[in-house]
Design a protein around this motif. Structure first.
Motif, PDB file in Angstrom:
ATOM      1  N   GLU A 186      22.334 -50.040 -11.032  1.00  0.00           N
ATOM      2  CA  GLU A 186      21.855 -49.168  -9.622  1.00  0.00           C
ATOM      3  C   GLU A 186      20.422 -49.440  -9.003  1.00  0.00           C
ATOM      4  O   GLU A 186      20.245 -49.491  -7.897  1.00  0.00           O
ATOM      5  N   GLU A 187      19.498 -49.384 -10.023  1.00  0.00           N
ATOM      6  CA  GLU A 187      18.100 -49.419  -9.848  1.00  0.00           C
ATOM      7  C   GLU A 187      17.864 -50.760  -9.341  1.00  0.00           C
ATOM      8  O   GLU A 187      16.844 -50.948  -8.662  1.00  0.00           O
ATOM      9  N   LEU A 188      18.498 -51.763  -9.843  1.00  0.00           N
ATOM     10  CA  LEU A 188      18.004 -53.045  -9.481  1.00  0.00           C
ATOM     11  C   LEU A 188      18.318 -53.864  -8.281  1.00  0.00           C
ATOM     12  O   LEU A 188      18.389 -55.097  -8.147  1.00  0.00           O
ATOM     13  N   GLN A 189      19.233 -52.952  -7.589  1.00  0.00           N
ATOM     14  CA  GLN A 189      19.806 -53.891  -6.462  1.00  0.00           C
ATOM     15  C   GLN A 189      19.053 -54.301  -5.485  1.00  0.00           C
ATOM     16  O   GLN A 189      18.113 -53.753  -5.091  1.00  0.00           O
ATOM     17  N   GLY A 190      19.183 -55.542  -4.987  1.00  0.00           N
ATOM     18  CA  GLY A 190      18.414 -56.036  -4.016  1.00  0.00           C
ATOM     19  C   GLY A 190      17.245 -56.810  -4.826  1.00  0.00           C
ATOM     20  O   GLY A 190      16.700 -57.378  -3.957  1.00  0.00           O
ATOM     21  N   THR A 191      17.033 -56.691  -6.125  1.00  0.00           N
ATOM     22  CA  THR A 191      15.997 -57.149  -6.610  1.00  0.00           C
ATOM     23  C   THR A 191      15.975 -58.648  -7.126  1.00  0.00           C
ATOM     24  O   THR A 191      15.145 -59.565  -7.485  1.00  0.00           O
ATOM     25  N   GLY A 192      17.319 -59.146  -7.443  1.00  0.00           N
ATOM     26  CA  GLY A 192      17.855 -60.329  -7.806  1.00  0.00           C
ATOM     27  C   GLY A 192      18.007 -60.421  -9.503  1.00  0.00           C
ATOM     28  O   GLY A 192      18.263 -61.384 -10.212  1.00  0.00           O
ATOM     29  N   VAL A 193      17.757 -59.084  -9.918  1.00  0.00           N
ATOM     30  CA  VAL A 193      17.895 -58.946 -11.538  1.00  0.00           C
ATOM     31  C   VAL A 193      19.332 -58.385 -11.696  1.00  0.00           C
ATOM     32  O   VAL A 193      19.526 -57.476 -10.998  1.00  0.00           O
TER      33      VAL A 193
END
Ligand SMILES: NC(=O)c1ccc[n+]([C@@H]2O[C@H](COP(=O)([O-])OP(=O)(O)OC[C@H]3O[C@@H](n4cnc5c(N)ncnc54)[C@H](OP(=O)(O)O)[C@@H]3O)[C@@H](O)[C@H]2O)c1
Length: 292
Positions: free
Chosen positions: A200-207
């Protein structure tokens, strides 16, 4: 002339990591973790081998180097948050990115009457080694993972997550009777909680973050340790190398926020799908590791 204390001298040269995927595998001195580290070993990777046993760790480093990796061993007991912070500081000092973090180190359920044990920090030992210390490692290394994006966090959970429960009223399992299997199940479910939060937190970060059950029983020390009578529910039916293939599969998947039951997407314990339970558990966990 000023002498620099050895702990402040970086052990890794830029040429050791240039053009290579940087892969850290916790608990890779033996068992599944060693097989995972060696499955990734080759000319395109730099492997960070971790565990407590220096001789076994150094042997894995040499095996990885023999097939073209650069590699190094880092020692830290995950039963001590001070040692975990030392490990994190070394990684942050020596690397500016991480491509893949595999949270593998763990303690099994033990024998049926195994007594409750505590970490150096006074926490139930399985909860800390299998989960809390990995939460701290993952959270603190997120800046490096973001630098390495597209990058991945793979947590080696277990089929035991499905029967596990987070005991909010007694998370350190102080109320008798203590059962290693309940402690193990809770810690493995906690890794799934962590995976869903990260997604949830890392959506859009590529992680990305996934959890995986590597099959079992694997032919490792963990399985041997739980045997009271040989063959009594703990006869290995897969090699560590078989299990490693499932971890590699999870690491190579583009998916995030999923639990792989070996090679297929598996069912997640409903407690982990309850967002209010997850929020409550994350708050508690962050307090326990001093990141609140
Ligand atoms: N074996 C199975 O059938 C099975 C099934 C499902 C899931 N799993 C999961 O797979 C993972 C690996 O299990 P395994 O069977 O390979 O176990 P293993 O053979 O006992 O290996 C455990 C690894 O973790 C490290 N470790 C243990 N306690 C540690 C501590 N306090 N601090 C730092 N490192 C520690 C050990 O290294 P040192 O001794 O050098 O510290 C070793 O490298 C675990 O997370 C387990 O829950 C295993």
């Amino acid at each position: 002339m000023l002498t620099v204390p050895p702990q402040l001298v970086a052990q890794i040269q830029a040429s050791d990591v240039q053009g290579r995927e940087i892969i850290m595998v916790t608990g890779s001195t033996g068992g599944l973790g060693r097989a995972v580290a060696l499955a990734f070993a080759g000319p395109g990777t730099h492997i960070i081998v971790h565990g407590r046993n220096i001789e076994r760790g150094q042997a894995v480093v040499e095996e990885a180097e023999a097939v073209g990796s650069t590699a190094r061993f880092l020692q830290a007991d995950l039963g001590s948050l001070a040692q975990v912070r030392g490990l994190i500081n070394t990684v942050k000092r020596d690397y500016n990115r991480l491509d893949l973090l595999i949270n593998n180190a763990g303690i099994g359920r033990g024998q049926p009457n195994a007594p409750r044990e505590e970490s150096a920090d006074g926490h139930e030992l399985r909860f800390q080694v299998n989960y809390l210390s990995h939460l701290l490692i993952t959270r603190e290394l997120l800046p490096l993972l973001r630098e390495g994006a597209p990058s991945r966090v793979v947590s080696v959970s277990s089929g035991a997550q499905s029967g596990g429960t987070i005991h909010f009223d007694d998370v350190m399992l102080e109320n008798p009777p203590y059962q290693g299997s309940a402690a193990y199940g809770q810690s493995k479910l906690a890794q799934v909680f962590m995976t869903l939060d990260l997604e949830e937190e890392l959506q859009g970060t590529g992680v990305t973050a996934t959890a995986v059950h590597p099959g079992g029983y694997l032919d490792t020390d963990m399985v041997a340790e739980r045997c009271v009578v040989p063959g009594d529910g703990c006869t290995p039916n897969l090699s560590p190398e078989d299990g490693a293939m499932f971890v590699v599969n999870a690491a190579r998947s583009p998916r995030s926020g999923v639990y792989f039951n070996t090679s297929v997407i598996g069912e997640i314990n409903p407690q982990a799908l309850d967002t209010s339970a997850r929020r409550r558990f994350l708050e508690l966990s962050m307090q326990l590791i001093g990141l609140d």
